[in-house]
Design a protein around this motif. Structure first.
Motif, PDB file in Angstrom:
ATOM      1  N   VAL A 192      -3.878  23.301 -15.613  1.00  0.00           N
ATOM      2  CA  VAL A 192      -5.008  22.553 -15.044  1.00  0.00           C
ATOM      3  C   VAL A 192      -4.590  21.997 -13.683  1.00  0.00           C
ATOM      4  CG1 VAL A 192      -6.040  21.893 -17.261  1.00  0.00           C
ATOM      5  CG2 VAL A 192      -4.318  20.413 -16.205  1.00  0.00           C
ATOM      6  N   THR A 193      -5.596  21.623 -12.878  1.00  0.00           N
ATOM      7  CA  THR A 193      -5.375  20.899 -11.637  1.00  0.00           C
ATOM      8  C   THR A 193      -5.992  19.516 -11.805  1.00  0.00           C
ATOM      9  OG1 THR A 193      -5.434  22.915 -10.314  1.00  0.00           O
ATOM     10  CG2 THR A 193      -5.789  20.838  -9.158  1.00  0.00           C
ATOM     11  N   LEU A 194      -5.193  18.486 -11.524  1.00  0.00           N
ATOM     12  CA  LEU A 194      -5.621  17.108 -11.779  1.00  0.00           C
ATOM     13  C   LEU A 194      -5.836  16.353 -10.477  1.00  0.00           C
ATOM     14  CD1 LEU A 194      -3.107  16.174 -14.628  1.00  0.00           C
ATOM     15  CD2 LEU A 194      -5.434  17.037 -14.880  1.00  0.00           C
TER      16      LEU A 194
ATOM     17  N   SER B 190       0.093  17.409  -3.865  1.00  0.00           N
ATOM     18  CA  SER B 190      -0.460  17.434  -2.509  1.00  0.00           C
ATOM     19  C   SER B 190      -1.338  16.210  -2.294  1.00  0.00           C
ATOM     20  CB  SER B 190      -1.270  18.724  -2.283  1.00  0.00           C
ATOM     21  OG  SER B 190      -2.413  18.741  -3.111  1.00  0.00           O
ATOM     22  N   ASN B 191      -1.727  16.015  -1.032  1.00  0.00           N
ATOM     23  CA  ASN B 191      -2.566  14.876  -0.665  1.00  0.00           C
ATOM     24  C   ASN B 191      -1.935  13.554  -1.096  1.00  0.00           C
ATOM     25  OD1 ASN B 191      -4.415  16.657   0.398  1.00  0.00           O
ATOM     26  ND2 ASN B 191      -5.725  16.657  -1.412  1.00  0.00           N
ATOM     27  N   GLY B 192      -0.645  13.428  -0.816  1.00  0.00           N
ATOM     28  CA  GLY B 192       0.022  12.178  -1.133  1.00  0.00           C
ATOM     29  C   GLY B 192       0.109  11.900  -2.616  1.00  0.00           C
ATOM     30  N   GLY B 193       0.201  12.954  -3.423  1.00  0.00           N
ATOM     31  CA  GLY B 193       0.316  12.761  -4.871  1.00  0.00           C
ATOM     32  C   GLY B 193      -1.016  12.566  -5.555  1.00  0.00           C
ATOM     33  N   ARG B 194      -2.116  12.703  -4.824  1.00  0.00           N
ATOM     34  CA  ARG B 194      -3.443  12.513  -5.419  1.00  0.00           C
ATOM     35  C   ARG B 194      -3.967  13.789  -6.083  1.00  0.00           C
ATOM     36  NH1 ARG B 194      -1.768   8.157  -4.403  1.00  0.00           N
ATOM     37  NH2 ARG B 194      -2.921   6.374  -3.537  1.00  0.00           N
ATOM     38  N   LEU B 195      -3.290  14.886  -5.846  1.00  0.00           N
ATOM     39  CA  LEU B 195      -3.700  16.154  -6.443  1.00  0.00           C
ATOM     40  C   LEU B 195      -2.458  16.809  -7.061  1.00  0.00           C
ATOM     41  CD1 LEU B 195      -6.391  17.749  -6.619  1.00  0.00           C
ATOM     42  CD2 LEU B 195      -5.548  19.142  -4.741  1.00  0.00           C
ATOM     43  N   LEU B 196      -2.518  17.035  -8.359  1.00  0.00           N
ATOM     44  CA  LEU B 196      -1.391  17.624  -9.082  1.00  0.00           C
ATOM     45  C   LEU B 196      -1.770  19.013  -9.579  1.00  0.00           C
ATOM     46  CD1 LEU B 196      -0.013  14.665 -11.234  1.00  0.00           C
ATOM     47  CD2 LEU B 196       0.761  15.462  -9.005  1.00  0.00           C
ATOM     48  N   MET B 197      -0.986  19.979  -9.174  1.00  0.00           N
ATOM     49  CA  MET B 197      -1.171  21.353  -9.636  1.00  0.00           C
ATOM     50  C   MET B 197       0.119  21.798 -10.334  1.00  0.00           C
ATOM     51  SD  MET B 197      -3.125  22.883  -6.257  1.00  0.00           S
ATOM     52  CE  MET B 197      -1.952  22.116  -5.129  1.00  0.00           C
TER      53      MET B 197
ATOM     54  N   ALA C   2       0.836  -1.190   0.000  1.00  0.00           N
ATOM     55  CA  ALA C   2       0.000   0.000   0.000  1.00  0.00           C
ATOM     56  C   ALA C   2       0.877   1.248   0.000  1.00  0.00           C
ATOM     57  CB  ALA C   2      -0.913  -0.006   1.220  1.00  0.00           C
ATOM     58  N   GLY C   3       0.534   2.206  -0.824  1.00  0.00           N
ATOM     59  CA  GLY C   3       1.286   3.451  -0.909  1.00  0.00           C
ATOM     60  C   GLY C   3       2.494   3.384  -1.813  1.00  0.00           C
ATOM     61  N   SER C   4       2.694   2.240  -2.492  1.00  0.00           N
ATOM     62  CA  SER C   4       3.854   2.122  -3.387  1.00  0.00           C
ATOM     63  C   SER C   4       3.671   2.940  -4.656  1.00  0.00           C
ATOM     64  CB  SER C   4       4.092   0.648  -3.743  1.00  0.00           C
ATOM     65  OG  SER C   4       4.388  -0.111  -2.583  1.00  0.00           O
ATOM     66  N   VAL C   5       2.424   3.141  -5.066  1.00  0.00           N
ATOM     67  CA  VAL C   5       2.148   3.885  -6.294  1.00  0.00           C
ATOM     68  C   VAL C   5       1.872   5.340  -5.940  1.00  0.00           C
ATOM     69  CG1 VAL C   5       0.721   4.035  -8.348  1.00  0.00           C
ATOM     70  CG2 VAL C   5       1.171   1.808  -7.320  1.00  0.00           C
ATOM     71  N   ASP C   6       2.615   6.190  -6.562  1.00  0.00           N
ATOM     72  CA  ASP C   6       2.446   7.612  -6.307  1.00  0.00           C
ATOM     73  C   ASP C   6       3.086   8.375  -7.460  1.00  0.00           C
ATOM     74  OD1 ASP C   6       1.877  10.022  -5.198  1.00  0.00           O
ATOM     75  OD2 ASP C   6       3.080   9.757  -3.374  1.00  0.00           O
ATOM     76  N   THR C   7       2.839   9.666  -7.496  1.00  0.00           N
ATOM     77  CA  THR C   7       3.549  10.531  -8.442  1.00  0.00           C
ATOM     78  C   THR C   7       4.927  10.798  -7.864  1.00  0.00           C
ATOM     79  OG1 THR C   7       1.463  11.572  -9.073  1.00  0.00           O
ATOM     80  CG2 THR C   7       3.484  12.709  -9.696  1.00  0.00           C
ATOM     81  N   SER C   8       5.957  10.440  -8.602  1.00  0.00           N
ATOM     82  CA  SER C   8       7.318  10.499  -8.064  1.00  0.00           C
ATOM     83  C   SER C   8       7.753  11.943  -7.830  1.00  0.00           C
ATOM     84  CB  SER C   8       8.295   9.825  -9.027  1.00  0.00           C
ATOM     85  OG  SER C   8       9.616   9.984  -8.569  1.00  0.00           O
ATOM     86  N   PRO C   9       8.186  12.272  -6.613  1.00  0.00           N
ATOM     87  CA  PRO C   9       8.698  13.624  -6.369  1.00  0.00           C
ATOM     88  C   PRO C   9      10.089  13.829  -6.951  1.00  0.00           C
ATOM     89  CG  PRO C   9       8.889  12.312  -4.387  1.00  0.00           C
ATOM     90  CD  PRO C   9       8.178  11.449  -5.393  1.00  0.00           C
ATOM     91  N   TYR C  10      10.756  12.718  -7.344  1.00  0.00           N
ATOM     92  CA  TYR C  10      12.105  12.811  -7.895  1.00  0.00           C
ATOM     93  C   TYR C  10      12.110  12.778  -9.422  1.00  0.00           C
ATOM     94  CZ  TYR C  10      12.959  11.305  -3.102  1.00  0.00           C
ATOM     95  OH  TYR C  10      12.955  11.199  -1.726  1.00  0.00           O
ATOM     96  N   ASP C  11      10.962  12.448  -9.999  1.00  0.00           N
ATOM     97  CA  ASP C  11      10.890  12.307 -11.454  1.00  0.00           C
ATOM     98  C   ASP C  11       9.766  13.169 -12.001  1.00  0.00           C
ATOM     99  OD1 ASP C  11      11.875  11.382 -13.789  1.00  0.00           O
ATOM    100  OD2 ASP C  11      11.109   9.336 -13.623  1.00  0.00           O
ATOM    101  N   SER C  12       9.850  14.457 -11.707  1.00  0.00           N
ATOM    102  CA  SER C  12       8.844  15.409 -12.188  1.00  0.00           C
ATOM    103  C   SER C  12       9.510  16.762 -12.395  1.00  0.00           C
ATOM    104  CB  SER C  12       7.686  15.526 -11.184  1.00  0.00           C
ATOM    105  OG  SER C  12       8.159  15.942  -9.925  1.00  0.00           O
ATOM    106  N   THR C  13       8.895  17.592 -13.210  1.00  0.00           N
ATOM    107  CA  THR C  13       9.442  18.923 -13.443  1.00  0.00           C
ATOM    108  C   THR C  13       9.218  19.790 -12.204  1.00  0.00           C
ATOM    109  OG1 THR C  13       7.351  19.582 -14.477  1.00  0.00           O
ATOM    110  CG2 THR C  13       9.112  18.812 -15.935  1.00  0.00           C
ATOM    111  N   LEU C  14      10.014  20.836 -12.089  1.00  0.00           N
ATOM    112  CA  LEU C  14       9.988  21.650 -10.881  1.00  0.00           C
ATOM    113  C   LEU C  14       8.708  22.473 -10.730  1.00  0.00           C
ATOM    114  CD1 LEU C  14      13.669  22.938 -10.699  1.00  0.00           C
ATOM    115  CD2 LEU C  14      12.604  21.097  -9.392  1.00  0.00           C
ATOM    116  N   ASN C  15       7.929  22.597 -11.802  1.00  0.00           N
ATOM    117  CA  ASN C  15       6.679  23.359 -11.665  1.00  0.00           C
ATOM    118  C   ASN C  15       5.511  22.485 -11.245  1.00  0.00           C
ATOM    119  OD1 ASN C  15       6.685  22.012 -14.121  1.00  0.00           O
ATOM    120  ND2 ASN C  15       5.492  23.587 -15.178  1.00  0.00           N
ATOM    121  N   VAL C  16       5.753  21.201 -10.987  1.00  0.00           N
ATOM    122  CA  VAL C  16       4.703  20.308 -10.493  1.00  0.00           C
ATOM    123  C   VAL C  16       4.548  20.517  -8.994  1.00  0.00           C
ATOM    124  CG1 VAL C  16       4.071  17.905 -10.081  1.00  0.00           C
ATOM    125  CG2 VAL C  16       5.015  18.583 -12.292  1.00  0.00           C
TER     126      VAL C  16
END
Length: 857
Positions: free
Chosen positions: A248-250, A91-98, A74-88
């Motif tokens: 957009v906010t996803l 929040s909410n554990g990667g469940r909300l992308l702004m 559980a919790g293994s899948v997420d939006t990687s904080p190390y593999d994203s552009t700096l403007n990403v």
């Protein structure tokens, strides 16, 4: 299109029109309309013959089987904080992308990868656009902003590839506009989708499924895109779900429960089996700290090639630089116009015609965001990293204990690895040049071949129209002019190229005008500045210090100082000189005026008589003083050689010009040394003489004013005042800074006499001819006066004029300016003038605005 091609095209159109007329006349058959009795039968027949509408394809996806395979935690899948552009912004554990949306970031794409990569199985995740951002454009905007303003791309990519779906190879995607993209191939495959709808992205890597190795989209559980094949070259490696979006906010849902169930049972990413996925590695951090690397190198010495190699070796490092922002903007669809501004590799042209982006707000905002993210950074700012004050700002920005600050000095002879990389890049550049030439050649040959084919077809059509036969001769050996362009091109480097340490590009690393303002302050970083570690990549610290010192010294000899300002010494001396020169010029003009000359002589006599009376002596007898016989160096007062005559009485325009040049350069060279106060740079070279002359005197220095276009020739004219150092090529003042201005008058007079002696000896090369405006030409004193030849004493004799006889020095005889000059120097009327007061003839004789003087060998 050439004229030949246009002619062929016109002939082709004429042939087509004639063929259409022939076909029209041959097809004059009218079809009969069906009668009312046959109408029902015809309708029934048409209904039978009407093709049936294609049935919608049945869903081939089947329900997933219940499996007992071990699943990821559980919790293994997420939006990687190390593999994203700096403007990403997650929040909410990667469940909300702004995303950042100010400072020009509203035009830049944001990209992020998940923490798991799929190798097999069938899984899905959901995305919902819950918010869109729209900002008003600036009224002064000139360029077109990238469209669409709101964008979402869902797809797969390999680890380490671009975070922007649609950028190069190694990724595949479907976007909110309904386009499927793989590499450069883009096609419409789906309906559009917007906000407030749940979009499901299905990845099918199940080898036993009829839709194996495909991706597809569902909207609120209903399919809106048929399965699209994943390129074969992407299979065999873990495929990471990737999201690219803008403005957009996803809301992300990786599972385990879907918000909009599909028509068939399918597991979400959070329920993936361990055997079907590969978890993304977490970047290693020494002692739990992230690194900030500050490379320090010299311009044009392999700095950016080293940075590129460093990033290739360390893909977990993020580069913070203007060139990366420029690359980011290009990948986001921003189009840059050529502004004509000066730019370099260190500071590229960032002008897009969009005020919110052109003001460098994106760079400033990134500098504030980066320290809040636990990532490894490399900051390749070439000029800034060489300045201690700029490095201190970087250290201050990353002052958090979460970062380890490392300075890496790259100076001197590179490592063998870097040399090999340079050779590789040089070979690639040569190959690219050869390939471009080949393609250009093949394209030209193909154009010529097609033109010949069109000509043949036109000729054949013409023969057919005329009823003539022709033979279509086919050459068995004829081959297409399209040549096969071999990708493997053999390239060999020259011995000179093999010996290169650094690769030189078409663009400067740092602009010269930028270097001129700061290079004297360049320094090597030390631990005392606040760095946790200082590394020397190529050579030892002592060697690097010497290399930098020698580089700065060499730069001082050639680089001009743009911000130098005249000091007090210069202003004081030039103000006094300007006043003195005006008095001397006035006295010289008065001496040439007979009336004022006599007045000066009388005043001189009265002064001597009065002085004798005061001393109780008899008044001295008048003595005739020949100015030419006086020793110039022995003259105490240049305004009076003893008879009231000034030493500069015979100065012509050339002499006054050279006098001013002597004094000006004497003051300039001494003032530069005093104002700069740098022992390593006591003077400047020839190339900067005009710049500093304008900087100090606020007027242009033009060699044409001295009748030459070479600086060496000018220096020869004033060699008693200015010299050029043979070793350093720096200009040097011959005389000390406390030299009296009267000394320069004596030097100028000696120079004039030397020219006179050479001219009397028959050396015509002694003549000087400086251009001057007509307004500055000396005026004639009147009918009784004569215009002396430049370089002669007033009233002295020159050489033979037209119609005159040769005379000895001091016996009269002035070279007349026009043939047939009247006695006394009065100019005769122009040829063709009938009488006084009449108009001049149509042909105007040539006029001169120059005087002739004598020059030294």
């Amino acid at each position: 299109m050439t004229e030949e091609e246009k002619a062929v095209e016109r002939e082709e159109k004429a042939e087509e029109q004639s063929e259409e007329k022939c076909e029209g006349s041959a097809k004059e058959v009218a079809e009969e309309e069906p009668t009312k009795e046959d109408s029902p039968k015809e309708e029934a027949k048409a209904a039978l013959l009407k093709p049936k509408e294609p049935e919608k394809p049945k869903e081939q996806e089947e329900d997933a089987m219940n499996e007992a395979k071990p699943k990821i935690g559980a919790g293994s899948v997420d939006t990687s904080p190390y593999d994203s552009t700096l403007n990403v912004v997650s929040s909410n554990g990667g469940r909300l992308l702004m995303t950042l949306s100010q400072g020009g970031f509203q035009y830049l794409l944001a990209g992020a990868r998940t923490t798991v990569g799929l190798t097999s199985g069938r899984y899905m995740f959901e995305v919902k656009v819950i918010e869109t951002h729209t900002r008003q454009e600036s009224p002064g905007q000139q360029a077109r902003v990238p469209m669409p303003r709101h964008l979402v791309r869902l797809g797969l990519s390999h680890a380490g590839s671009s975070l922007f779906l649609g950028d190069g190879e190694g990724n595949v995607s479907i976007d909110s506009e309904g386009f499927f993209q793989e590499g450069k191939n883009r096609k419409k495959v789906s309906q559009k989708f917007g906000r407030d709808v749940c979009i499901t992205f299905l990845i099918n890597l199940d080898a036993g499924s009829p839709n194996a190795n495909t991706i597809s989209l569902f909207r609120e559980g209903i399919r809106i895109c048929e399965p699209q094949a994943i390129p074969e070259n992407m299979l065999g490696k873990p495929l990471y779900p990737t999201i690219t979006y803008k403005n957009v906010t996803l809301q992300m849902n990786y599972g385990p429960a879907p918000c909009a169930p599909l028509p068939f049972k399918c597991y979400m990413l959070a329920e993936a089996a361990e055997a079907d996925v590969e978890l993304a590695p977490v970047p290693a951090a020494g002692n739990g700290k992230c690194k900030v690397v500050v490379p320090v190198g010299l311009p044009e010495q392999g700095f950016f090639d080293w940075v590129d190699a460093f990033i290739d070796k360390n893909p977990d490092f993020v580069e913070l630089s203007d060139r990366k922002i420029l690359e980011w903007a290009a990948k986001s669809g921003m189009w840059r116009q050529k502004s004509g501004a000066l730019y370099s590799n260190d500071k590229p042209d960032m002008k897009f015609g969009i005020p919110q982006f052109d003001d460098m707000s994106a760079s400033k905002l990134l500098a504030q965001v980066a320290p809040t993210v636990r990532r490894n950074f490399v900051i390749p700012e070439l000029r800034s990293n060489l300045l201690q004050r700029e490095r201190s700002m970087v250290l201050k920005n990353f002052s958090s204990p979460d970062f380890k600050k490392v300075a890496t000095v790259i100076m001197g002879e590179p490592s063998d690895e870097h040399k090999a990389k340079v050779q590789e890049l040089l070979v690639a550049e040569k190959k690219e040049t050869i390939m471009a030439d080949r393609k250009k050649k093949v394209a030209e040959e193909e154009r010529k071949r097609l033109l010949e084919e069109r000509k043949k077809k036109v000729e054949q059509a013409k023969l057919l129209r005329e009823g003539k036969k022709f033979e279509d001769v086919k050459d068995e050996e004829e081959q297409s002019t399209k040549e096969h362009i071999e990708e493997d091109v053999e390239v060999e480097l020259t011995d000179e190229e093999k010996a290169l340490w650094y690769r030189k590009g078409a663009t400067q690393d740092v602009l010269e005008v930028t270097l001129a303002k700061s290079y004297v302050d360049f320094s090597i970083p030390t631990a005392a500045e606040g760095f946790d570690e200082v590394n020397f990549a190529w050579q030892a610290e002592s060697d690097c210090s010497k290399i930098l010192k020698d580089w700065i010294f060499a730069k001082k000899l050639t680089q001009r100082v743009d911000d130098i300002t005249p000091g007090f010494w210069f202003k004081e001396h030039t103000a006094e000189w300007t006043k003195t020169l005006g008095q001397w010029r006035k006295l010289a003009n008065e001496w040439k005026n007979p009336t004022k000359k006599n007045s000066i002589i009388e005043k001189k006599k009265e002064a001597k008589k009065k002085e004798a009376e005061e001393k109780g002596e008899e008044a001295p007898n008048d003595m005739d003083i020949d100015a030419e016989d006086i020793d110039v160096s022995a003259v105490e007062d240049v305004t009076d050689i003893g008879s009231g005559e000034p030493l500069f009485a015979n100065f012509a325009h050339e002499d006054w010009t050279l006098l001013s040049a002597r004094v000006d350069f004497h003051f300039l060279l001494h003032a530069f040394k005093k104002d700069l106060n740098d022992p390593d740079r006591p003077s400047f070279t020839e190339k900067d003489a005009a710049f500093y002359f304008n900087k100090y005197f606020k007027k242009a220095f033009n060699l044409n004013s001295f009748g030459t276009n070479k600086f060496e020739r000018f220096v020869a004219l004033v060699k008693d005042t200015v010299a050029v150092n043979e070793k350093s090529a720096l200009l040097e003042a011959v005389l000390p800074d406390d030299t009296l201005t009267s000394t320069f008058v004596k030097l100028t007079e000696e120079h004039r006499r030397e020219r006179q002696r050479r001219l009397d000896a028959g050396d015509e090369s002694a003549e000087l001819k400086f251009p001057q405006t007509g307004a500055s030409a000396p005026a004639h004193a009147g009918p009784a006066s004569i215009t002396p030849r430049v370089g002669f004493p007033a009233g002295s004799v020159g050489r033979v004029g037209v119609g005159g006889a040769a005379g000895a020095k001091g016996t009269g005889g002035v070279r007349p300016l026009y043939a047939g000059a009247a006695v006394g120097g009065v100019r005769p009327p122009y040829a063709g003038v009938v009488a006084a007061g009449l108009k001049r003839p149509a042909v105007t004789p040539p006029q001169t605005t120059s005087y002739i003087a004598k020059q030294p060998r």
